[in-house]
Design an enzyme around this catalytic site. Sequence first.
Site, PDB file in Angstrom:
ATOM      1  N   CYS A 368       0.791  -1.232   0.000  1.00 25.10           N
ATOM      2  CA  CYS A 368       0.000   0.000   0.000  1.00 25.10           C
ATOM      3  C   CYS A 368       0.827   1.288   0.000  1.00 25.10           C
ATOM      4  O   CYS A 368       0.467   2.233  -0.726  1.00 25.10           O
ATOM      5  CB  CYS A 368      -1.029  -0.005   1.129  1.00 25.10           C
ATOM      6  SG  CYS A 368      -0.551  -0.791   2.637  1.00 25.10           S
ATOM      7  N   ARG A 397       7.719 -11.068   5.321  1.00 28.74           N
ATOM      8  CA  ARG A 397       7.507 -10.993   6.772  1.00 28.74           C
ATOM      9  C   ARG A 397       8.473 -11.968   7.447  1.00 28.74           C
ATOM     10  O   ARG A 397       8.673 -13.091   6.967  1.00 28.74           O
ATOM     11  CB  ARG A 397       6.078 -11.390   7.135  1.00 28.74           C
ATOM     12  CG  ARG A 397       5.000 -10.686   6.348  1.00 28.74           C
ATOM     13  CD  ARG A 397       4.735  -9.270   6.846  1.00 28.74           C
ATOM     14  NE  ARG A 397       3.832  -8.567   5.947  1.00 28.74           N
ATOM     15  CZ  ARG A 397       2.501  -8.726   5.949  1.00 28.74           C
ATOM     16  NH1 ARG A 397       1.956  -9.547   6.815  1.00 28.74           N
ATOM     17  NH2 ARG A 397       1.759  -8.051   5.096  1.00 28.74           N
ATOM     18  N   GLN A 415       0.696 -10.990  -2.950  1.00 28.07           N
ATOM     19  CA  GLN A 415      -0.700 -10.638  -2.719  1.00 28.07           C
ATOM     20  C   GLN A 415      -1.365 -10.216  -4.025  1.00 28.07           C
ATOM     21  O   GLN A 415      -0.748  -9.543  -4.855  1.00 28.07           O
ATOM     22  CB  GLN A 415      -0.796  -9.485  -1.722  1.00 28.07           C
ATOM     23  CG  GLN A 415      -0.303  -9.820  -0.323  1.00 28.07           C
ATOM     24  CD  GLN A 415      -0.321  -8.608   0.582  1.00 28.07           C
ATOM     25  OE1 GLN A 415       0.223  -7.562   0.245  1.00 28.07           O
ATOM     26  NE2 GLN A 415      -0.946  -8.746   1.731  1.00 28.07           N
ATOM     27  N   ASP A 417      -3.108  -7.783  -4.782  1.00 33.50           N
ATOM     28  CA  ASP A 417      -3.387  -6.553  -4.058  1.00 33.50           C
ATOM     29  C   ASP A 417      -3.941  -5.474  -4.974  1.00 33.50           C
ATOM     30  O   ASP A 417      -3.599  -5.404  -6.161  1.00 33.50           O
ATOM     31  CB  ASP A 417      -2.086  -6.050  -3.420  1.00 33.50           C
ATOM     32  CG  ASP A 417      -2.303  -5.494  -2.030  1.00 33.50           C
ATOM     33  OD1 ASP A 417      -3.466  -5.335  -1.637  1.00 33.50           O
ATOM     34  OD2 ASP A 417      -1.301  -5.235  -1.344  1.00 33.50           O
ATOM     35  N   HIS A 419      -5.437  -1.104  -4.536  1.00 33.00           N
ATOM     36  CA  HIS A 419      -5.803   0.017  -3.680  1.00 33.00           C
ATOM     37  C   HIS A 419      -6.592   1.019  -4.504  1.00 33.00           C
ATOM     38  O   HIS A 419      -6.196   1.372  -5.621  1.00 33.00           O
ATOM     39  CB  HIS A 419      -4.553   0.651  -3.072  1.00 33.00           C
ATOM     40  CG  HIS A 419      -3.828  -0.286  -2.158  1.00 33.00           C
ATOM     41  ND1 HIS A 419      -2.826  -1.116  -2.599  1.00 33.00           N
ATOM     42  CD2 HIS A 419      -4.009  -0.564  -0.844  1.00 33.00           C
ATOM     43  CE1 HIS A 419      -2.395  -1.860  -1.587  1.00 33.00           C
ATOM     44  NE2 HIS A 419      -3.097  -1.543  -0.522  1.00 33.00           N
ATOM     45  N   LYS A 503     -12.317  -3.412   8.514  1.00 31.60           N
ATOM     46  CA  LYS A 503     -12.221  -4.286   7.350  1.00 31.60           C
ATOM     47  C   LYS A 503     -13.332  -5.324   7.353  1.00 31.60           C
ATOM     48  O   LYS A 503     -13.982  -5.578   8.374  1.00 31.60           O
ATOM     49  CB  LYS A 503     -10.863  -4.991   7.323  1.00 31.60           C
ATOM     50  CG  LYS A 503     -10.595  -5.867   8.541  1.00 31.60           C
ATOM     51  CD  LYS A 503      -9.244  -6.567   8.425  1.00 31.60           C
ATOM     52  CE  LYS A 503      -8.973  -7.441   9.644  1.00 31.60           C
ATOM     53  NZ  LYS A 503      -7.744  -8.247   9.488  1.00 31.60           N
ATOM     54  N   HIS A 551      -8.370  -0.817   0.618  1.00 33.86           N
ATOM     55  CA  HIS A 551      -7.401  -1.891   0.391  1.00 33.86           C
ATOM     56  C   HIS A 551      -8.206  -3.148   0.078  1.00 33.86           C
ATOM     57  O   HIS A 551      -9.158  -3.463   0.794  1.00 33.86           O
ATOM     58  CB  HIS A 551      -6.556  -2.145   1.641  1.00 33.86           C
ATOM     59  CG  HIS A 551      -5.903  -0.929   2.217  1.00 33.86           C
ATOM     60  ND1 HIS A 551      -4.528  -0.785   2.283  1.00 33.86           N
ATOM     61  CD2 HIS A 551      -6.420   0.199   2.776  1.00 33.86           C
ATOM     62  CE1 HIS A 551      -4.244   0.371   2.865  1.00 33.86           C
ATOM     63  NE2 HIS A 551      -5.373   0.982   3.174  1.00 33.86           N
TER      64      HIS A 551
END
Length: 698
Positions: A368, A397, A415, A417, A419, A503, A551
């Site tokens: 993000c 991570r 991901q 992902d 946004h 979320k 997100h």
Amino acid sequence: MRRRQIRLNSLYSHELKQTSPSLSLPLEMTNVLLPDGSQRHFDRPVTCRDLAADIGAGLLKAAVAAVVEGDQADLSAPLPAEGDVRVRLITKRDPEALAILRHSTAHVMAQAVMRLHKGVQLAFGPTTAGGFYYDFALEEPLSEEDFPAIEAEMAKIVKEDLEFERINKPRDEAITLCRELAQEFKVEHIETGLSDQSHVSFYRQGEFVDLCRGVHVPSTGMIGKAFKLLSVAGAYWKGDANRQQLQRLYATAFFDKKDLQEHLARLEEAKKRDHRELGKRLDLFTIDQKVGSGLILWLPKGAVIRQTLEDYLKGELRRRGYESVYTPNIGRVELYEISGHYPYYSDSQFAPIDMEDGERYLLKPMNCPHHIMIYKAKPRSYRDLPVRLAEFGTVYRYEQSGELNGMTRVRGFTQDDAHLFCTEDQVAGEFRACIEMTQEVLRSLGMDRYRVRLGFRDPTSDKYVGRPEVWDRAEAELQAVCESMNLPEMSIEQGEAAFYGPKADFVVTDCIGREWQLGTVQLDYNLPSKDRFDLEYIGPDNTPHQPVMIHRAPLGSMERFIGVLIEHFAGAFPLWLAPEQVRVLTVSEKSEAYGREVEAKLKEAGLRTTGDFRGVKLGAKIRDGQVDLVPYMFVIGEKDRDEGTVTIRDRLEGDQGAMSFDAAVAKLREEIAARTVRQVADAQAPAVSLSAGAENEY
């Protein structure tokens, strides 16, 4: 009559007296407000147990614990001395009861281990989604051969029907007690982990005393016989690989033996579906220690599955107005300090990389902040919004080695992902569209059993950024959108929000009844704010305004999602996703030339095809195709060669007879286009959550 065993020596007998208020003092009227709207009035001291008895003998027998003014309490807990108090009694049928039973059983298991072994050091014993565990330091290692003796001792403790007694103590006295009990882990935890607590609590059953915040069932007798030790593994004190190594004993417990047997049967089925074993057998992925723990190497067949999913999602993204972007795998630490990811999640990130010029970089923990900087790269007008940026972005991570698990818990993952940056007026429509896309993706994979968990902030926690009024607005908007969509099941959980916003998580139930948290959509007023990245767009009034950020990741992590898919389908993927869709089998050498022609034409038609032209019996070839979980086999004999047909064998339904080549291809193409899922079985299996369980221990 309940028999209580107090085996502590006289030194501790005085120290461990119950410190709750005496119930012999005169009180004013206590007015208990019950969930059904009724009330109970008491002009004498009462406990939760007294309340249950006053309501009825049946409730007293079924009661496990209570909820007093929103907080769980033991049945032995006294009610407030006067005034109105809201109380709900927890019975065996209530969802909270099972965790309380399991936590109590963890104490019984620890007591049994201490009875059977000398010099046992107690660490922590929390509940988990499927049971509980306890970490011990012992002079001799435990093995599964020790399980029968431990279970037998647990059964004795249950039969003794020992009362669970809560004991509150000032910190200094608690430290002294733990030192006298020779429990050094508990001493350290009180001194460090509980340094802000003026008082701490212990629980005692018989001779066993443990530091614990509770709550527990009334006595060990309520635990019954439906418990089972499952496995033993290594662990580290407080999860730190540099600290003392411990042994973690896993177990589970239920109120009913039938529920236990069903759970054990699901565990056996889960073993058969273990994605680590299937991934190896089906050549989908591998992990090599020379590369590193928790880092997935996608083998060609596994890469086909991932690429097919990515291609499908990219098509959906284009159709829904998203723009693709690419961002680097590292960024300056300053970027993640602004976003909050670095201070909030520094313990789970790889150490910063220090450069010669003094700059510090971090392996990307989230996409993000990078997408935010793409939005910020040029001026934006309200006419440009919504801006939808999508990326299959790899993030990193630092998971502890003991927490790694095949593809479902890794150190590097990609991901799906995206946004979105929009005006406040566009929030509801964009958030709804994100929910709808996640639903469509799950539907295409036959994952129709799911619930939506709304994660809101815990107002008492300091982990969240932004002003309370902004959070209230975001949570209200998110809830309104989800309620308007008539979702199959929706719940609100305080404390489950991301640090920057509320979320909606999709918690999916697989075909053997296990729950997995997969897709997520998050609403964010904080990262675009002046306190963070100070994002702007020029509104119709020709002045700057702050956009709202959403997100969104329908699958979450590609690694984790495909690991779940492997187990969900037991490796038998639907045709559109299968790495090998068709295998051509020849009956004999006489049909090999035609078989190779069929194989080539299938590949030209876009079907993932292989041929088995070995000089072995047809039965062996069919058996190998079944073992390899190939959806369709085209059997080619001399008659097929002469007539230009193929004989179709369906992995699920067996022999389907002969069909022209064109008709066979059309049949498969139709199934692929529809993304038909025929493999999922046992769709009515009861749900068993695999998300993290609440830890009751300090």
